[in-house]
Design a protein around this motif. Structure first.
Motif, PDB file in Angstrom:
ATOM      1  N   ARG A 426      42.386  34.438  46.216  1.00  0.00           N
ATOM      2  CA  ARG A 426      42.196  35.842  46.601  1.00  0.00           C
ATOM      3  C   ARG A 426      43.424  36.674  46.240  1.00  0.00           C
ATOM      4  O   ARG A 426      43.307  37.834  45.831  1.00  0.00           O
ATOM      5  N   ALA A 427      44.617  36.093  46.373  1.00  0.00           N
ATOM      6  CA  ALA A 427      45.838  36.806  45.989  1.00  0.00           C
ATOM      7  C   ALA A 427      45.866  37.042  44.483  1.00  0.00           C
ATOM      8  O   ALA A 427      46.225  38.135  44.011  1.00  0.00           O
ATOM      9  N   ALA A 428      45.490  36.019  43.700  1.00  0.00           N
ATOM     10  CA  ALA A 428      45.441  36.183  42.245  1.00  0.00           C
ATOM     11  C   ALA A 428      44.409  37.242  41.862  1.00  0.00           C
ATOM     12  O   ALA A 428      44.659  38.080  40.975  1.00  0.00           O
ATOM     13  N   ASP A 429      43.254  37.231  42.521  1.00  0.00           N
ATOM     14  CA  ASP A 429      42.217  38.233  42.230  1.00  0.00           C
ATOM     15  C   ASP A 429      42.711  39.636  42.545  1.00  0.00           C
ATOM     16  O   ASP A 429      42.396  40.596  41.822  1.00  0.00           O
ATOM     17  N   TYR A 430      43.492  39.775  43.627  1.00  0.00           N
ATOM     18  CA  TYR A 430      44.033  41.094  43.970  1.00  0.00           C
ATOM     19  C   TYR A 430      44.924  41.599  42.845  1.00  0.00           C
ATOM     20  O   TYR A 430      44.819  42.765  42.426  1.00  0.00           O
ATOM     21  N   LEU A 431      45.812  40.746  42.335  1.00  0.00           N
ATOM     22  CA  LEU A 431      46.702  41.182  41.257  1.00  0.00           C
ATOM     23  C   LEU A 431      45.918  41.524  40.000  1.00  0.00           C
ATOM     24  O   LEU A 431      46.210  42.523  39.323  1.00  0.00           O
ATOM     25  N   LEU A 432      44.927  40.731  39.680  1.00  0.00           N
ATOM     26  CA  LEU A 432      44.137  41.009  38.478  1.00  0.00           C
ATOM     27  C   LEU A 432      43.343  42.302  38.617  1.00  0.00           C
ATOM     28  O   LEU A 432      43.220  43.073  37.657  1.00  0.00           O
ATOM     29  N   SER A 433      42.841  42.557  39.813  1.00  0.00           N
ATOM     30  CA  SER A 433      41.999  43.741  40.006  1.00  0.00           C
ATOM     31  C   SER A 433      42.794  45.030  40.124  1.00  0.00           C
ATOM     32  O   SER A 433      42.252  46.120  39.893  1.00  0.00           O
ATOM     33  N   THR A 434      44.074  44.922  40.476  1.00  0.00           N
ATOM     34  CA  THR A 434      44.888  46.135  40.651  1.00  0.00           C
ATOM     35  C   THR A 434      45.802  46.404  39.469  1.00  0.00           C
ATOM     36  O   THR A 434      46.494  47.430  39.458  1.00  0.00           O
ATOM     37  N   GLN A 435      45.800  45.518  38.477  1.00  0.00           N
ATOM     38  CA  GLN A 435      46.608  45.757  37.286  1.00  0.00           C
ATOM     39  C   GLN A 435      46.031  46.935  36.503  1.00  0.00           C
ATOM     40  O   GLN A 435      44.817  47.047  36.321  1.00  0.00           O
TER      41      GLN A 435
END
Length: 479
Positions: A426-435
């Motif tokens: 979920r943390a990785a998805d957050y970074l990918l989605s907010t880049q």
């Protein structure tokens, strides 16, 4: 005195400065054994500024010979510790104080100390949307080191012109001037040069954290292909950093053997300086930890990570001592952050450090820390924290997610839980989605520490790097 200089406090409200103490023999070495270097400088320079503001002139040898001798002693000390580039400890506030003291003591404008200090003061200015602002510290060496490390770990080639130039620049800024002994308190026979400072102009003041960041970068250079110049610089850096380890197993910021911190927070209230001789004596006898330089867990974790990047074995004595220190410093399942905001960042670095030692990652103290940090995850998958947690360790938010902090957590949890953990994904998805489309993240809300609970600063480049590194560690763990 600063408020009086700015016209916000009447000069007659200033306390009477006590200059005669400056004539005591061995004052500098005594201050170095009791206080961190910044406090020691303030103890010298602020009475000088106060005297200049109150009197408006320098003492005369004819009418005030003892006071004149004390003023000369301070000016001599400042000249000895001033960087050749003009700054004082590479920090804006102390450089500004140096300029104020020299002007108030009627040092001629063409005096090399004053002209160099004025040039250094100008170097802290940077343009912004409003026109111009002053940075408290410039962080060129730190930022360059973490940028090189991240680029190489991401697969960059150390032989490309830009990276090669950055590596050469880092090596060229390894200190070659002995730091003042009282600023470092080195072990007998240990070198007083060979580390790196936070700022490129701060050649007299290497610190453990920045030295570790550069060593980490150089370690990755060597992993990409042996280079003699890099190996030589790395060995010199290790020879400086390893003896700076404290007896408790942790590392200080700049001065070895200066206080032992119990688990938990520091700096929960602003420091009030003494105003009477009795208060000064009490402070000298029982200096608070905030005016010393004890080992801290978050920084020790970063240093352990750097030593691992340099090839130091996990069961090496220095890392075993650091492991025990990290365990002893854990407080309510977490660690406090000295230089980065705050408990979540500190706990992330504590876990990263523990993973760089021979610690059993399934042991209770590590799994409890991982569980605590996972419990702070926001619904969007990111992590956030604000500076309020320095005044109140129980201030729990929730705080808006930050890309840089999420990157730190991602690195930590990948190490101790693996890439398939739900919190990690979920943390990785957050970074990918907010880049953003240009590859960056919004990082204007990430803060770093000058003096909590009130003084903080931002470092946008470093924030971008933290987010990037988190994804790099995740990608490596998935491959």
């Amino acid at each position: 005195p600063t408020l009086a200089i700015a016209g916000l406090l009447p000069r007659e409200k200033l306390p009477e400065p006590h200059l005669l103490i400056q004539l005591l023999p061995f004052l500098q070495s005594t201050l170095g054994r009791r206080f961190n270097q910044w406090t020691g400088m303030s103890a010298r320079i602020m009475p000088l500024i106060t005297r200049g503001l109150v009197d408006g002139r320098r003492a005369s040898w004819l009418t005030h010979p003892v006071r004149r001798a004390a003023e000369d002693r301070i000016l001599e000390f400042l000249g000895q510790v001033q960087n050749p580039t003009g700054s004082l400890s590479g920090v804006l506030i102390y450089t500004a104080q140096l300029v104020s003291a020299l002007v108030l003591m009627q040092v001629p404008q063409n005096d090399p100390r004053l002209s160099a200090a004025l040039d250094a003061l100008a170097s802290f200015r940077i343009p912004n949307a409003a026109g111009m602002e002053y940075m408290p510290c410039t962080a060129e060496i730190w930022n360059t080191a973490v940028a090189v490390r991240t680029t190489l770990r991401a697969g960059g080639d150390a032989r490309t012109p830009a990276i090669d130039a950055a590596i050469a620049w880092l090596i060229s800024h390894q200190t070659t001037i002995d730091a003042p002994r009282s600023w470092q308190n080195p072990r007998p026979g240990a070198p007083r040069q060979g580390g790196w400072p936070f700022e490129a102009t701060n050649v007299r003041n290497p610190d453990c954290d920045t030295t570790a960041a550069v060593l980490s970068a150089l370690g990755w250079v060597i992993k990409r292909g042996e280079r003699g110049d890099v190996r030589c610089a790395l060995e010199r850096g290790l020879q400086w950093l390893l003896p700076m380890q404290n007896a408790d197993g942790g590392w200080p910021s700049m001065t070895r053997g200066l206080g032992e911190k119990p688990p938990g927070p520091m700096f929960t209230e602003p420091f009030s300086p003494p105003t009477t001789p009795a208060e000064m004596l009490g402070l000298a006898i029982h200096p608070p930890l905030e005016l010393q330089d004890p080992s801290t867990a978050a920084m020790t974790g970063r240093i352990v990570r750097a030593l691992a990047d340099c090839g130091i074995a996990k069961d090496a004595p220095a890392l075993s001592a650091a492991r025990d220190f990290l365990r002893a410093q854990q407080w309510h399942h977490r660690w406090w952050g000295r230089w980065e905001v705050n408990w979540i960042a500190g706990t992330a670095y504590g876990l990263i450090g523990a993973a760089g030692t021979s610690a059993d990652l399934s042991s209770d103290w590590i799994t409890r820390a991982a569980a605590w940090i996972a419990s702070r995850q926001n619904p969007d998958g990111g992590f956030g924290e604000r500076t309020e947690t320095y005044r109140d360790w129980q201030a729990g938010g929730p705080w808006p997610s930050r890309a840089d902090l999420t990157g730190k957590v991602l690195m930590a949890l990948v190490e101790v839980r693996g890439p398939n953990d739900d919190t990690v994904q979920r943390a990785a998805d957050y970074l990918l989605s907010t880049q953003r489309e240009d590859g960056t993240w919004r990082t204007d809300d990430g803060e770093y520490v000058i003096l909590p609970p009130d003084l903080f600063y931002t470092n946008p480049l470093c924030n971008q790097i933290d987010a990037t590194e988190g994804l790099i560690w995740y990608r490596e763990a998935m491959s």
